[in-house]
Write an enzyme that holds these catalytic residues in place. Structure first.
Site: not given
Length: 353
Positions: A37, A66, A86, A130, A165, A169, A194, A196
């Site tokens: 960024r 983004l 990203a 995800s 959230y 995804k 899953a 991480v």
């Protein structure tokens, strides 16, 4: 595809998983284009420049945002493979779920894929999704065959107001598939990891797993943890999966990447066995009823408690083993290694008797 000489674009260079993907690509001798960024924040990508200097590949950094259209065009020039990693990572501490989480995820995916549509050289796109895009609440496990989520499952229960959230995804992944189906030049593979765990290449990493481990270490969970389970996977396995998804001509569709399931209590027990009783790791699992009473004080809404506590969840990762050849690392070892690194980096305070 002339994949050895054409550069490969990885968006979101400074991410926890992205750093490992870039490391592997550089060590295999690839030219990697990657986006950050802010090119002035040299500290955030110093570890990547160091890895590049010691490897046979080469690294070129580009600034991209983004939320800006056309922002990725320059970085993508000449690339045949784009690995879009990203994404905003704010599970808590957000003010406006739509503005802070959902829009950046969807608009970001759209902007990157619009660049792909303008870049004739691109043949394969890998998107980091995800497992949150396969289910919304733990109770959803009750509607699965064989008591496990697989690639055929989609999160249909999250929304802007409930679990924003996971909603970000699943909506970003759906947007990617919609855009892929609208053309026929580039193929899409989605990687759905899953939770991480495992070593980070920089002490500056922000990830959901770090938050969980910090709570284990600061005593917040000493009285007990909720009856909750996580699919868990080692970060290096997730990086392997991205490379396979990028280069394996037979890779297609979505891939759940998970090395197994652990409850929060099991995670605490594993850490206690390894690091001893000095840390305030959780010793008990508190009943769901306790969270129904006190959950709102700890930031758990009544509906979250109802839908997510008391349901062990499991994930079927057979497709990734068969088609991508992933051999999963031991998730208990990943957990221990991750906590040790947080100690070494000073993210978690060492116990001083």
């Amino acid at each position: 595809m002339n994949t050895k000489t054409a550069p490969i674009l990885v968006t979101g260079a400074t991410g926890y998983i992205a750093s490992w993907v870039i490391k592997q690509l550089l060590e295999k001798g690839h030219t990697v284009h990657t986006t950050v960024r802010d090119l002035n924040k040299k500290k955030s990508f110093a570890h990547l420049e160091k890895i590049a200097a010691q490897s046979s590949g080469s690294l070129q950094l580009f600034q991209a945002n983004l939320l800006e259209a056309n922002s990725f065009d320059t970085a993508m020039q000449g690339c045949e493979i784009v690995i879009h990693m990203a994404s905003p990572f704010l599970v808590t501490n957000y003010k406006d779920a739509v503005k802070d989480i959902i829009e950046p995820a969807i608009i970001g995916t759209e902007n990157v894929l619009n660049s792909v549509n303008r870049t004739d050289s691109v043949r394969r796109v890998v998107v980091t999704s995800s497992i949150a895009s396969t289910y919304g609440d733990a109770i959803d496990i009750q509607h699965t065959a064989h008591n496990q989520f697989d690639e055929s499952h989609w999160n249909t229960t999250s929304s802007e107001t409930h679990q924003p959230y996971p909603y970000s995804k699943v909506m970003a992944e759906r947007k990617a598939w919609e855009m892929q189906k609208a053309q026929n030049r580039w193929s899409l593979v989605c990687v759905n990891p899953a939770l991480v765990l495992g070593p980070s290449l920089t002490a500056m990493t922000k990830s959901g797993s770090v938050e969980v481990l910090e709570q284990f270490a600061n005593g917040m969970t000493l009285a007990g943890v909720p009856p909750m389970w996580n699919g868990i996977v080692d970060v290096r396995d997730v990086a392997d999966a991205h490379l396979e998804a990028a280069f394996n001509p037979n890779a297609e569709g979505r891939y759940i990447i998970s090395g197994g399931t652990l409850s929060l209590l099991e995670m605490g027990q594993i850490l206690r066995r390894h690091f001893g009783p000095k840390f305030p790791f959780p010793r008990n699992q508190l009943p769901k009823a306790a969270f129904k009473l006190f959950g709102p004080l700890a930031g758990f809404s009544k509906s979250f408690v109802e839908l997510n506590m008391g349901y062990p969840i499991y994930f079927n990762a057979d497709k990734s083993k068969k088609e991508l050849g992933i051999h999963y690392r031991n998730i208990e070892a990943s957990l221990v290694e991750h906590f040790q690194q947080l100690l070494d980096d000073g993210v978690v305070k060492k116990y001083i008797p």
